[in-house]
Design an enzyme around this catalytic site. Structure first.
Site, mmCIF file in Angstrom:
data_model
loop_
_atom_site.group_PDB
_atom_site.id
_atom_site.type_symbol
_atom_site.label_atom_id
_atom_site.label_comp_id
_atom_site.label_asym_id
_atom_site.label_seq_id
_atom_site.Cartn_x
_atom_site.Cartn_y
_atom_site.Cartn_z
ATOM 1 C CE LYS A 101 -0.840 3.100 14.190
ATOM 2 N NZ LYS A 101 -0.988 2.160 13.502
ATOM 3 C CD GLU A 137 -1.263 0.531 3.223
ATOM 4 O OE1 GLU A 137 -1.545 1.668 3.658
ATOM 5 O OE2 GLU A 137 -1.404 0.220 4.607
#
Ligand code: PSU
Ligand code: MN
Length: 327
Positions: free
Chosen positions: A165, A31
């Protein structure tokens, strides 16, 4: 095997990537949002090159994906990577934005969602990133759930990541992946990683011990036709390379307070948090982020090479079987 999309004025596939796909060599999609919006300039240029090198070390060809002047690029040259890393106005494009950027002739970096979707169109089956988007804390009120999850649920691409996260609702993210029928595999671990942390505190439903084993999952799902969704392969940082717990907890607490104070929401949340972490951790968040992305790219390179080899062996066995069948 997915049928690659023909090239057009809206989509170009880099020559090396096209050759690799034709030859049955492993290809790994990468990406561009982590380059444009996740890592600081100018370090992102060199890191981008190292991520591509890591894929090659794993035995596959890298294909970084981005939209440049309205054209989807599957695989970028050096100067194109530099452009993505340098242009301060480059947009963050999820799947819903790609067609708009194409129509308006704009440039943008692709997220996990759009990179997966475009990789699949090009016939690429493995993708490496840092962290997956997920369910945000408080999503029951804000409805902030990353489009990454919905797209993985409908795109047969294996995504190698270091979990999500801990600014997110990790348990809620895993629940959502279960609801969406996306399998989550721990790479040599029983714990779902928490990006900067090796262990998010949540378990993974399945564990694989090698790239070959992860590839077998991809191939078996395709053979059975149970591969409408993608696969998450969660690859933790080694415990001695994770961010120290007290620093981690301080960053998360301060980062979430900062979002509240600044009224940041929507697609700006992740880039703003990453910027804050990189500024206020004395280089520690960047160090861990780079290490985990490189490790994911290497593993993805190995998995893609295995998927290619196992698929070729499978096709060969099938054609021998068909040849031997009585008329
Ligand atoms: N998680 C990270 N670093 C990132 C991202 C996620 O640790 O850079 C990026 C990826 O491109 C991911 C996107 O697809 O953020 C998710 O954004 P959102 O939550 O706005 O869907
Ligand atoms: Mn969001």
């Amino acid at each position: 095997m997915p049928q690659p999309l023909p090239e057009s004025d809206l989509l170009v596939v880099h020559e090396e990537v096209l050759e690799a796909l034709d030859a049955g060599v492993g290809v790994v999609a990468l990406e561009s949002t982590i380059l444009a919006h996740g890592l600081p300039h100018p370090d992102n240029i060199e890191i981008g090159a190292r991520i591509e090198d890591a894929v090659r070390s794993g035995g596959s060809v890298p294909a970084t994906i981005a939209v440049l002047d309205g054209v989807v690029h599957i695989g970028l040259g050096e100067q194109e990577v530099e452009r993505v890393c340098t242009d301060p106005d480059i947009a963050k494009l999820s799947v819903r934005d790609v067609g708009v950027a194409a129509a308006l002739g704009l440039s943008g970096a692709t997220t996990v969602a759009s990179t997966s979707a475009l990789a699949h169109l090009a016939g690429i089956r493995v993708f490496a990133t840092g962290g997956l988007g997920g369910v945000h804390r408080g999503a029951s009120e804000t409805f902030d759930v990353s489009a990454d999850l919905g797209v993985i649920a409908s795109t047969p691409v294996l995504v190698v990541c270091a979990g999500v996260k801990s600014i997110l609702d990790v348990a809620g993210t895993l629940e959502t992946l279960e609801t969406l029928s996306v399998p989550v595999l721990g790479y040599r671990t029983d714990a779902f990683p928490g990006f900067y942390l090796s262990d998010s505190g949540q378990p993974v439903p399945w564990r694989v011990e090698s790239a070959a084993e992860a590839a077998r999952v991809v191939v078996a799902r395709a053979r059975l036709g149970t591969d409408a969704a993608g696969v998450v392969l969660a690859n933790p940082l080694p415990v001695d390379r994770q961010v120290e717990r007290s620093l981690h907890d301080r960053l998360v607490e301060e980062g979430l307070a900062l979002l509240e104070r600044e009224g940041v929401h929507g697609k700006d949340v992740t880039p703003r948090l990453l910027e804050y972490f990189h500024e206020s951790s004395g280089g520690e968040s960047l160090r861990a982020n780079v290490e985990l992305v490189l490790s994911n790219a290497l593993l993805a390179g190995e998995v893609a090479a295995e998927v290619a080899a196992q698929s070729a062996a499978q096709s060969a066995a099938q054609s021998v079987g068909a040849g031997a069948a009585p008329a």
